[in-house]
Structures are given as structure tokens and as C-alpha cells.
Design a protein around this motif. Sequence first.
Motif, PDB file in Angstrom:
ATOM      1  N   ARG A   9       0.837  -1.212   0.000  1.00  8.80           N
ATOM      2  CA  ARG A   9       0.000   0.000   0.000  1.00  8.80           C
ATOM      3  C   ARG A   9       0.874   1.266   0.000  1.00  8.80           C
ATOM      4  NH1 ARG A   9      -1.075   4.232  -0.268  1.00  8.80           N
ATOM      5  NH2 ARG A   9      -2.750   5.491   0.615  1.00  8.80           N
ATOM      6  N   HIS A  53      -7.507   7.310   1.433  1.00  5.43           N
ATOM      7  CA  HIS A  53      -7.810   7.067   2.838  1.00  5.43           C
ATOM      8  C   HIS A  53      -9.310   7.293   2.981  1.00  5.43           C
ATOM      9  CE1 HIS A  53      -3.510   7.651   2.845  1.00  5.43           C
ATOM     10  NE2 HIS A  53      -3.671   8.880   2.398  1.00  5.43           N
ATOM     11  N   HIS A 111      -6.548  10.041  -3.776  1.00  8.11           N
ATOM     12  CA  HIS A 111      -5.564  10.593  -4.716  1.00  8.11           C
ATOM     13  C   HIS A 111      -5.652   9.869  -6.056  1.00  8.11           C
ATOM     14  CE1 HIS A 111      -3.855  11.662  -0.855  1.00  8.11           C
ATOM     15  NE2 HIS A 111      -3.530  10.411  -0.600  1.00  8.11           N
ATOM     16  N   GLU A 133      -4.600  16.466   2.558  1.00  9.87           N
ATOM     17  CA  GLU A 133      -3.393  16.215   3.368  1.00  9.87           C
ATOM     18  C   GLU A 133      -2.077  16.631   2.705  1.00  9.87           C
ATOM     19  OE1 GLU A 133      -3.418  11.949   4.000  1.00  9.87           O
ATOM     20  OE2 GLU A 133      -2.756  11.578   1.949  1.00  9.87           O
ATOM     21  N   HIS A 134      -2.030  16.815   1.399  1.00  8.06           N
ATOM     22  CA  HIS A 134      -0.746  17.145   0.774  1.00  8.06           C
ATOM     23  C   HIS A 134      -0.428  18.626   0.841  1.00  8.06           C
ATOM     24  CE1 HIS A 134      -1.004  13.237  -1.823  1.00  8.06           C
ATOM     25  NE2 HIS A 134      -0.777  13.006  -0.556  1.00  8.06           N
TER      26      HIS A 134
END
Length: 491
Positions: free
Chosen positions: A352, A403, A410, A447-448
Amino acid sequence: MSTWLRLLNSWKLQTRFTLLNHINCIRYSSRISDELLDKARSIVGDNNFTISEAARLLHGRDESYHVPLPPDLILFPTSTKQVSEIAKLCTIHKIPMIPFGTGTGLEGGVGATRGGVTLNMTRMDQILEVSTDDLFATVRPGVTRSRLNNHIRDTGMWFPIDPGADASLCGMVVTSASGTNAVRYGTMKENVINMEVVLANGDVINTSGTDCRAKKSSAGYNLTGLFVGCEGTLGIMTAATLRLYGIPESVSSAVCSFPSVYDAISTATMVIQAGIPVARLEFLDDVMMSACNKYSGLSYDETASLFLEFHGSSNSVEEQAELAKEIAKDNNSGEFQWTTDPEERSRLWKARHDALYASKALLPGCEVYITDVCVPMSNLPDVIVKSKQAISESGCIAPIVGHVGDGNFHCCFLLKPGDNEELKKVREIAMWMGRLAISARGTCTGEHGVGRGKIQLVQEQYGEDGISLMRNIKFALDPDNIMNPGKVITL
Ligand SMILES: Cc1cc2c(cc1C)N(C[C@H](O)[C@H](O)[C@H](O)COP(=O)(O)OP(=O)(O)OC[C@H]1O[C@@H](n3cnc4c(N)ncnc43)[C@H](O)[C@@H]1O)c1[nH]c(=O)[nH]c(=O)c1N2
Ligand SMILES: CC(C)CC(=O)C(=O)O
Ligand SMILES: [Mn+2]
């Protein structure tokens, strides 16, 4: 091609490089004088200072598709005092300062948009304090996630936030990172207790008050919240105090495939609705499953799938896995394979975490343009399916991973280097996806972070009033716009 033509081309190339070098020199000398170089060197010492071309190139890039933008000078401070002195020097000379953690960012955050000084924080690498009674650790910015976890393993504690890459913990704080364990333990936002920050003018502050280690606080404005996710545009983080957790007694992991994206996401939603305290709840689409099978030597079904993990007592992880299995079955799942075997589990999660490299291997030599959007769970399947439709209509290859327990996913668009037409097309889809997420009551990045890639989308997400407030905050803390300029917002 004739010899003459080849010679002419090679001459043109040489001239271009000479010209570029020339421009670089002019840029370099106009901004960083010999006097400034000497002062910077005297702050950090000869061994913590470089202007080498190789180092400049290395520090201008992260793991993203963004064009590298090298700084003029790289300093490796070893103390907060040095960082503060560098900040004072840069303020006097109005030189940009760009903090650099481990360079694993995915939005071009370390690029020197206006040249300047990069502060590589890796030599401030002390773990200052670990409290197993009060469940916190205080670290300097050179400490990475796995280094902290190796250091505290024998105490029975761990720091669970896991973006896959072995990033610096302070880099994770300032990008508001999360990753696979966030569905159970929260993101960096929920796991920072205090931060030491050097401001543009060289002042040093603690965001929760000097030495505060309390689990909660309602004292004053939420300065910690302000600096989490600031991407180095409001200050340089020189220490972070983070929450620790007990290592779970038992862990079980599971894999399960589904006939459709809807079935997979509906299972994810129902697992959460059922109150199962799932620790990881990851989605991989058919293309990503095929990429991971090839790259990691696995043989899972190549359809929409979930990878899950449960933490707790041995009875509890068994119970959680069995409950999730029932839910998956109600949503037309294939076989639900679960295990507590450590080797099998780590093979699964390694595969993963290697999703980016598995995607890259589908088109050797390619670059990857990564999107990152997050929406409320009820809108997630529609947004994923619409994104897959857009990808398929564009003819691009773009495996999807996410997630999904947090509504976050993504697409990894594979790009042939130098194919500007394709880059343009992918950028358009990525922008469209950001807008789709915003219109689905979500966000253009889960999150990025924003870096250089999402400034326009952030403007659209917040609207003029929100952005204007952000600009005022930026101006109050960094009136000369020298803290990592050209990131997050434009002034
Ligand atoms: C294979 C792979 C997989 C993932 C990811 C990357 C890669 C390569 N990431 C992204 C990445 O790991 C994440 O953004 C990190 O938090 C960046 O930390 P670095 O230390 O590498 O910061 P890096 O050096 O890349 O800097 C990032 C930004 O933070 C600033 N900065 C760094 N240190 C600072 C400091 N001390 N003070 C102030 N500013 C500072 C920089 O200026 C820049 O703007 C991710 N992320 C995620 O959230 N979830 C995920 O699932 C993944 N997965
Ligand atoms: C390259 C991305 C897909 C990295 C990431 O955020 C992840 O693996 O979750
Ligand atoms: Mn991720």
C-alpha cells in the motif's frame, strides 16, 4: 541530421546553458552579497553552509512533478538560536527563507520561487523529551517519524500518524499531513500539543505558551492551529511536542474486493457507522490493484478493493474483523481475507505504501502528477466515479488510492516527461477535480497541502473574504513576504 546542424544545435544548447548560468549568477549576486554570505557562514559555521550547484538543485525539489526551483544558498542550522539569527539577517536584507525537512512533500513547497536561503533542518535532530506518563514527545525538526518510533518502541508507546514517506515530524506538522492511520488517531492537526517557532523577525515563540504540555487548553487564540499547515509561510518550526499512544496489544489486517466503487465505499461508510474503531481503511481502484500486484508480487483481485486494519486486544481485533466481514458481505464483497500474522500484514502495508512507486512502474521513466481531494463520506463514491470517468475519457493512466475512512483520495496521473500537451490536459482534470470536491462540500486538499500547485483552488474554496483574512495574518507575521514566498496564498 547533418554534422553542421548537430554542431549548430549543440552550440545553441551550450549558449543557453551559459546564458542561464549567467542569469543565475546575476540573480545570485544581486541578492546575496559577499557580506551576507560571510555573515551567514559565521552564524552556522563553515561545515553547515553550501552554495554548491548540486546541493542547490537537490534543495529546490521535492517528490512532486513541480519544476525544481533551486535556492541561492543552503544553511544547515544546528540550534534555534542560529535559526533566529538567520531570520534576523534575512529580514535586514529582505532575502527569502525556505525551510527544508526531508523533501518528501508533494506540492512543490520547498521550491525557491524567488531564490534566497534554504534552511535544511536535518542537523537539528534531537529527541528532547519523551514522557510515557503524560504521553508526549518533543522533537527537533530533523527527527523523522520512524526515528521517533524506533527510539520509543521499548516504552510501549508510538506516534501513529503515517504518511508512508519517512518525513520529518515538523514537516508533517506544517503540511498538516495524515495518511493511513488518521481515521483512528486523527491528522497532525489533532496531535500537536505545542510548537516552538522562529518568526520572520527572529522572535521565538511557543504556540501553546512556554513549556505547556497539557492535553487541552482554552487559553487564548489557537496559535498551534495557526501554524499547523502553514507550510513554512508564517515561521520556521524548531521543535514540536506531539501526542503519543500505547502500541496496541494486537493488530489484524484485512483485504477485500468488490464489484464496484459504490460497494467498496458503502462498506467503508458502514464500518464507521457501526462504530468499529478501524485504524486503517484504504481504498484502491482496479488500476491501482493491478499496479500493486505487479510491483509487489501479489495476486489480489484487480477490482475496487479495501485494505483495513484493526487495533486492540486480541479478542477485539478478531471481533472487529468479523464484523467488518459481515458488512462487506452485505455489500457484495468477494473473499474477505484477514490475518494477524505480522509478516503478511507488513507485506500488505508495504504494498500500500509503495502505491506511488507501483504506479510509476506502469510507465517506466514517467513523472507522476498527484491529486489529493477530500469530501464528506456520503459524496465520496460519486466524486471517485466521476473522476474515473474523466480519467478514462482523457485517455490518461491514473491509478487511484485513498484514505476513504476520511473521505480522502488521490489519483496518480502518469506523465511522459516533456509532453506538455498531456501535462496541460492533466492539470485541467486536476483543477476540475479540486472544484468538484469543493462543490461536493469538501476541500481541494485533504493532506498534501497547497504549496505552489493549489493556490488558485484555495482562493476558490475560501472566497475573497477568507483569503483576505489569510493575507492579513501573513502580513502581520511576515510583512516583507520573505517566509517561503509564493506558497499557499498570493499577496
Ligand atoms: C511516497 C509518498 C507517500 C506520501 C507522501 C510523500 C511520498 C513521497 N506524503 C507527503 C509528505 O510525506 C508530506 O507532505 C510530509 O509531511 C512532508 O514532510 P517533509 O519533512 O518531507 O517536508 P518537506 O521538506 O517536503 O517540506 C514540505 C513543506 O514544509 C515546509 N517545512 C518543512 N520543514 C519545516 C519546518 N521545520 N518549519 C517550517 N516549514 C517547514 C517546507 O518549506 C515545505 O513548504 C503524504 N502526505 C500525507 O499527508 N499523507 C500521505 O499519505 C502521504 N503519502
Ligand atoms: C503519491 C500519493 C498517492 C501518496 C499518498 O498520499 C498516499 O499513498 O496515500
Ligand atoms: Mn495519502
